[in-house]
Design an enzyme around this catalytic site. Structure first.
Site, PDB file in Angstrom:
ATOM      1  N   PHE A   1       0.861  -1.190   0.000  1.00 24.50           N
ATOM      2  CA  PHE A   1       0.000   0.000   0.000  1.00 24.50           C
ATOM      3  C   PHE A   1       0.898   1.242   0.000  1.00 24.50           C
ATOM      4  O   PHE A   1       1.883   1.304   0.728  1.00 24.50           O
ATOM      5  CB  PHE A   1      -0.882  -0.008   1.257  1.00 24.50           C
ATOM      6  CG  PHE A   1      -2.164   0.761   1.123  1.00 24.50           C
ATOM      7  CD1 PHE A   1      -3.380   0.104   0.924  1.00 24.50           C
ATOM      8  CD2 PHE A   1      -2.167   2.146   1.212  1.00 24.50           C
ATOM      9  CE1 PHE A   1      -4.561   0.813   0.820  1.00 24.50           C
ATOM     10  CE2 PHE A   1      -3.345   2.857   1.107  1.00 24.50           C
ATOM     11  CZ  PHE A   1      -4.543   2.197   0.910  1.00 24.50           C
TER      12      PHE A   1
ATOM     13  N   PHE B   1      -1.459  -2.867   8.147  1.00 21.04           N
ATOM     14  CA  PHE B   1      -2.151  -3.745   9.090  1.00 21.04           C
ATOM     15  C   PHE B   1      -1.457  -5.093   9.229  1.00 21.04           C
ATOM     16  O   PHE B   1      -1.476  -5.714  10.274  1.00 21.04           O
ATOM     17  CB  PHE B   1      -3.585  -4.006   8.613  1.00 21.04           C
ATOM     18  CG  PHE B   1      -4.598  -3.018   9.126  1.00 21.04           C
ATOM     19  CD1 PHE B   1      -4.422  -2.356  10.331  1.00 21.04           C
ATOM     20  CD2 PHE B   1      -5.747  -2.764   8.399  1.00 21.04           C
ATOM     21  CE1 PHE B   1      -5.356  -1.447  10.792  1.00 21.04           C
ATOM     22  CE2 PHE B   1      -6.694  -1.859   8.856  1.00 21.04           C
ATOM     23  CZ  PHE B   1      -6.499  -1.191  10.052  1.00 21.04           C
TER      24      PHE B   1
ATOM     25  N   ALA C   1       3.631   3.004   4.845  1.00 21.02           N
ATOM     26  CA  ALA C   1       3.317   4.436   4.729  1.00 21.02           C
ATOM     27  C   ALA C   1       1.818   4.636   4.869  1.00 21.02           C
ATOM     28  O   ALA C   1       1.031   3.951   4.211  1.00 21.02           O
ATOM     29  CB  ALA C   1       3.806   4.969   3.392  1.00 21.02           C
ATOM     30  N   VAL C   2       1.435   5.546   5.731  1.00 19.77           N
ATOM     31  CA  VAL C   2       0.019   5.863   5.931  1.00 19.77           C
ATOM     32  C   VAL C   2      -0.140   7.364   5.668  1.00 19.77           C
ATOM     33  O   VAL C   2       0.601   8.165   6.239  1.00 19.77           O
ATOM     34  CB  VAL C   2      -0.451   5.543   7.367  1.00 19.77           C
ATOM     35  CG1 VAL C   2      -1.962   5.621   7.460  1.00 19.77           C
ATOM     36  CG2 VAL C   2       0.030   4.180   7.806  1.00 19.77           C
ATOM     37  N   ILE C   3      -1.074   7.706   4.808  1.00 21.36           N
ATOM     38  CA  ILE C   3      -1.239   9.120   4.442  1.00 21.36           C
ATOM     39  C   ILE C   3      -2.519   9.671   5.050  1.00 21.36           C
ATOM     40  O   ILE C   3      -3.591   9.062   4.926  1.00 21.36           O
ATOM     41  CB  ILE C   3      -1.266   9.275   2.902  1.00 21.36           C
ATOM     42  CG1 ILE C   3       0.090   8.831   2.350  1.00 21.36           C
ATOM     43  CG2 ILE C   3      -1.557  10.715   2.505  1.00 21.36           C
ATOM     44  CD1 ILE C   3       0.162   8.798   0.851  1.00 21.36           C
TER      45      ILE C   3
ATOM     46  N   THR D   1     -10.603  11.849   6.844  1.00 23.20           N
ATOM     47  CA  THR D   1     -11.297  11.136   7.917  1.00 23.20           C
ATOM     48  C   THR D   1     -10.310  10.633   8.968  1.00 23.20           C
ATOM     49  O   THR D   1      -9.107  10.895   8.875  1.00 23.20           O
ATOM     50  CB  THR D   1     -12.059   9.922   7.334  1.00 23.20           C
ATOM     51  OG1 THR D   1     -11.077   8.955   6.933  1.00 23.20           O
ATOM     52  CG2 THR D   1     -12.911  10.307   6.124  1.00 23.20           C
TER      53      THR D   1
ATOM     54  N   HIS E   1      -9.469   7.662   9.317  1.00 23.75           N
ATOM     55  CA  HIS E   1      -8.903   6.399   8.828  1.00 23.75           C
ATOM     56  C   HIS E   1      -7.399   6.327   9.090  1.00 23.75           C
ATOM     57  O   HIS E   1      -6.866   5.302   9.499  1.00 23.75           O
ATOM     58  CB  HIS E   1      -9.210   6.292   7.326  1.00 23.75           C
ATOM     59  CG  HIS E   1      -8.914   4.957   6.746  1.00 23.75           C
ATOM     60  ND1 HIS E   1      -8.819   4.741   5.390  1.00 23.75           N
ATOM     61  CD2 HIS E   1      -8.690   3.759   7.327  1.00 23.75           C
ATOM     62  CE1 HIS E   1      -8.538   3.467   5.173  1.00 23.75           C
ATOM     63  NE2 HIS E   1      -8.458   2.854   6.337  1.00 23.75           N
TER      64      HIS E   1
END
Ligand SMILES: Nc1c(NC[C@H](O)[C@H](O)[C@H](O)CO)[nH]c(=O)[nH]c1=O
Ligand SMILES: CC(=O)[C@@H](O)COP(=O)(O)O
Length: 161
Positions: free
Chosen positions: A75, A110, A133-135, A139, A141
């Site tokens: 992701f 996850f 990596a989380v952007i 929200t 999320h």
């Protein structure tokens, strides 16, 4: 396993001027391989009464012969792939042979903890590096994914010693 490094950096991707959070996680069983250097620094400011500040700096000279695993999330691959390449390059600089590094791709952050824990329990690796990596979007999320990823990595470390 110990948490080695966690960084937050701002990142721009396409239209999305957002905050990316990625987690880099390394554990070393044999900490003595990091030479500890103690430097004394003299300061010429108002704190000069403190004659010497002790600074402890880790220096890794060679990791030759050690095995490592990298768990990397697919992701946001546009971010994770260059991070993976950077990690591989760094291993090379520290004399780690290509065949001593296993790269495991997972769907997203996850899944990182789950796989890192399995790899840790296999006892095959000196250290396991996790890349994801989380952007941040509009929200909550982002918080859900980033927090789960961080606690998954923490549990992996705690559960695999
Ligand atoms: N939104 C992000 C995800 N989401 C995917 C999950 O991590 C997971 O793979 C899916 O829910 C299947 O279980 N993953 C990231 O790495 N980064 C994100 O920003
Ligand atoms: C964590 C994400 O994947 C994030 O980009 C989601 O964005 P949004 O909160 O706008 O749905």
């Amino acid at each position: 396993m110990k948490k080695f490094c966690e960084s937050k950096v701002s990142n721009e991707i396409g239209d999305c001027n957002s905050f990316a959070n990625w987690i880099i996680y390394v554990s070393f069983k044999e900490v003595y391989r990091f030479g500890l250097r103690i430097e004394k620094e003299k300061r010429n400011d108002s704190f000069s009464q403190t004659l010497a500040v002790r600074q402890l700096t880790g220096s890794l000279t060679s990791a030759e012969g050690l095995r490592f695993a990298i768990v990397v999330a697919r992701f946001n691959e546009i971010i994770t792939k260059p991070l993976l390449e950077g990690a591989l390059d760094t291993f090379k600089k520290y004399s780690v042979k290509e065949e001593d590094v296993d790269v495991v791709w997972v769907p997203g952050c996850f899944e990182i903890g789950l796989v890192a824990e399995r790899l840790g329990k296999s006892r095959k690796y000196q250290a396991i590096l996790c890349i994801g990596a989380v952007i941040r979007g509009d929200t909550s999320h982002y918080d859900a994914v980033a927090n789960s990823a961080a606690s998954g990595v923490l549990s992996a470390g705690l559960n695999s010693g």
